[in-house]
Scaffold this motif. Structure first.
Motif, short mmCIF file in Angstrom:
data_model
loop_
_atom_site.label_atom_id
_atom_site.label_comp_id
_atom_site.label_asym_id
_atom_site.label_seq_id
_atom_site.Cartn_x
_atom_site.Cartn_y
_atom_site.Cartn_z
N MET A 192 0.83 -1.19 0.00
CA MET A 192 0.00 0.00 0.00
C MET A 192 0.87 1.25 0.00
O MET A 192 2.02 1.23 0.42
CB MET A 192 -0.93 0.01 1.21
CG MET A 192 -0.23 -0.02 2.56
SD MET A 192 -1.36 0.34 3.89
CE MET A 192 -1.92 1.97 3.39
N PRO A 245 -5.76 3.69 -2.76
CA PRO A 245 -6.32 3.31 -1.46
C PRO A 245 -7.65 4.02 -1.21
O PRO A 245 -7.92 5.07 -1.79
CB PRO A 245 -5.26 3.79 -0.47
CG PRO A 245 -4.56 4.90 -1.18
CD PRO A 245 -4.57 4.53 -2.63
N GLN A 261 -8.10 5.89 4.11
CA GLN A 261 -6.69 5.55 4.20
C GLN A 261 -5.83 6.68 3.64
O GLN A 261 -4.78 6.99 4.21
CB GLN A 261 -6.42 4.25 3.45
CG GLN A 261 -7.06 3.03 4.10
CD GLN A 261 -6.65 1.73 3.44
OE1 GLN A 261 -5.82 1.71 2.54
NE2 GLN A 261 -7.24 0.63 3.90
N LYS A 283 -3.42 0.28 16.66
CA LYS A 283 -4.49 0.83 15.83
C LYS A 283 -5.69 1.15 16.70
O LYS A 283 -6.17 0.29 17.44
CB LYS A 283 -4.90 -0.15 14.72
CG LYS A 283 -5.99 0.39 13.81
CD LYS A 283 -6.22 -0.47 12.58
CE LYS A 283 -6.77 -1.85 12.91
NZ LYS A 283 -7.14 -2.59 11.68
N GLU A 294 -8.33 2.79 10.09
CA GLU A 294 -8.25 1.64 9.20
C GLU A 294 -6.84 1.07 9.14
O GLU A 294 -6.66 -0.11 8.84
CB GLU A 294 -8.69 2.04 7.78
CG GLU A 294 -10.19 2.31 7.66
CD GLU A 294 -10.63 2.33 6.21
OE1 GLU A 294 -9.81 2.05 5.32
OE2 GLU A 294 -11.82 2.63 5.97
N LEU A 295 -5.85 1.88 9.41
CA LEU A 295 -4.46 1.47 9.24
C LEU A 295 -3.72 1.38 10.57
O LEU A 295 -4.00 2.12 11.51
CB LEU A 295 -3.73 2.48 8.33
CG LEU A 295 -4.31 2.61 6.92
CD1 LEU A 295 -3.62 3.76 6.18
CD2 LEU A 295 -4.16 1.31 6.14
N ASP A 344 -1.46 -1.66 6.29
CA ASP A 344 -2.61 -2.55 6.37
C ASP A 344 -2.12 -3.87 6.97
O ASP A 344 -0.96 -4.01 7.35
CB ASP A 344 -3.25 -2.74 4.99
CG ASP A 344 -2.28 -3.28 3.95
OD1 ASP A 344 -1.19 -3.80 4.33
OD2 ASP A 344 -2.60 -3.21 2.75
N ASP A 345 -3.01 -4.84 7.07
CA ASP A 345 -2.64 -6.09 7.72
C ASP A 345 -1.49 -6.79 7.01
O ASP A 345 -0.58 -7.35 7.64
CB ASP A 345 -3.85 -7.03 7.79
CG ASP A 345 -4.92 -6.54 8.76
OD1 ASP A 345 -4.58 -5.73 9.65
OD2 ASP A 345 -6.07 -6.95 8.62
#
Length: 283
Positions: free
Chosen positions: A1, A14, A18, A49, A54-55, A85-86
Motif C-alpha cells: 500500500m 487506497p 486511508q 491501531k 483503518e491502518l 494494512d494487515d
C-alpha cells in the motif's frame, strides 16, 4: 500500500479514509525522499491501531542511521515509522529483524528522530554501522550485593535479575532510563521487609478482586457448586512472578493468578510511600 509494493505491481488507489490517514500522518515529515541505511534496535516492529482507524501505526527503534551517500552517522533515540494494512504489518514484523542493518527510502522529521518509511526495507551494509551493531549486541550486566546480577533485556529496555522472595524465585526489573541507584535502594527496602510487603500487596489484591474472582468461579461449570473463594484462599493462590520498581519509589507487583481468572495476571501498583493502591486483572 501507498507505493510500498510498487516493485511487484502497480499500486491500487487506497480508500479515501486511508488516504486521509496517510496525509495526516506524513505531514510532520520533510518532503525530501532519502536513501537511508540504519541499525535496528532489539525491540522489533510494534504496531497499534485505534478503533476508528483503518491502518496500523507501525514502528521500530533505530540506534543509528545515515544517508547512503553521506558519511554522517546519526545516533541516539530514533524510530522508523509508517502506516500499514494487515499485509504490510505482518511483512514488517516478520522480515525486518531486530539488531540488523537495513536499507530503505524515507522522509525525515525536522528533529531527525523519526523516519517515515516509503518502501520495503531490505538488508543493508556499512562498516561503521556494523561496528555500532556489534557493540550494541554485547551483553550489559552489573552485580548488586543482596540482589544479584542484573542483565539488560534489550528487547524491552529494562535491567532484570532473579531473586528469592519468601523462598520462591521472582524477577526484579527496572527501566534502564530510570536512576539506577534510586531503583536499587528501593529494591533493598522491599527485600528487607518481604513478609510485610507481600502481605500488604496480596491483601489489597484480594480486597479489590475477590468479588470478581467469585464471579468468574460461578461461570465455570466445574466450580459452580463450589464454596465461595475466601480472602485467605485468594491470597494463597497468587504466585509472585515479578516486581518492577521506579526511581520515585513507585512499584508494580505481577502475579500468576493460580487459575482465579483462568490464567490471567494479577497486577498490583503502589509506592513505598503510600503502599499498595490499585489492583487489576490483566492479560
Amino acid at each position: 500500500m501507498f507505493g510500498l509494493f510498487k516493485k511487484k505491481e502497480a499500486p491500487k488507489e487506497p480508500p479515501s479514509q486511508q488516504r486521509d490517514e496517510w496525509k495526516e500522518f506524513a505531514t510532520p515529515f520533510l518532503p525530501d525522499e532519502l536513501s537511508i541505511v540504519a541499525v535496528t534496535d532489539a525491540s522489533g516492529f510494534g504496531s497499534v491501531k485505534e478503533p476508528e482507524q483503518e491502518l496500523w501505526r507501525v514502528g521500530i527503534g533505530l540506534t543509528a542511521w545515515m544517508e547512503e551517500d553521506s558519511p554522517d552517522i546519526h545516533q541516539g533515540e530514533a524510530s522508523l515509522v509508517s502506516l500499514a494494512d494487515d499485509t504490510l504489518r505482518n511483512y514488517l514484523r516478520q522480515r525486518v529483524r531486530p539488531d540488523f542493518i537495513i536499507k530503505f527510502t524515507a522522509r525525515v522529521s525536522e528533529d531527525g528522530r523519526r523516519l517515515l518509511l516509503l518502501d520495503l526495507p531490505e538488508p543493508g551494509f556499512d562498516p561503521d554501522l556494523k561496528a555500532i551493531l556489534e557493540e550494541q549486541k554485547k551483553p550489559v550486566s552489573f552485580w548488586e550485593d543482596g540482589l544479584g546480577t542484573f542483565t539488560l533485556n534489550r528487547s524491552v529496555g529494562w535491567f532484570e535479575t532473579e531473586a528469592e522472595w519468601l523462598g520462591q524465585p521472582a524477577r526484579l526489573d527496572f527501566d534502564r532510563d530510570e536512576n539506577r541507584a534510586d531503583c536499587l535502594t528501593h529494591f533493598h527496602t522491599l527485600m528487607e521487609r518481604q513478609e510485610e510487603w507481600d502481605q500488604r500487596v496480596r491483601a489489597l489484591a484480594a480486597e479489590k478482586l475477590l468479588d470478581l474472582a467469585n464471579d468468574w468461579a460461578q461461570e465455570s461449570e466445574e466450580d459452580r457448586e463450589a464454596a465461595e473463594i475466601t480472602q485467605e484462599q485468594f491470597m494463597e493462590r497468587m504466585e509472585l512472578d515479578a516486581i518492577q520498581i521506579y526511581e520515585d519509589g513507585a512499584f508494580e507487583f505481577w502475579f500468576n493468578d493460580g487459575d482465579l481468572f483462568w490464567g490471567h495476571s494479577i497486577h498490583v501498583t503502589g509506592s513505598l510511600t503510600n503502599g499498595p493502591e490499585e489492583a487489576q486483572m490483566e492479560g
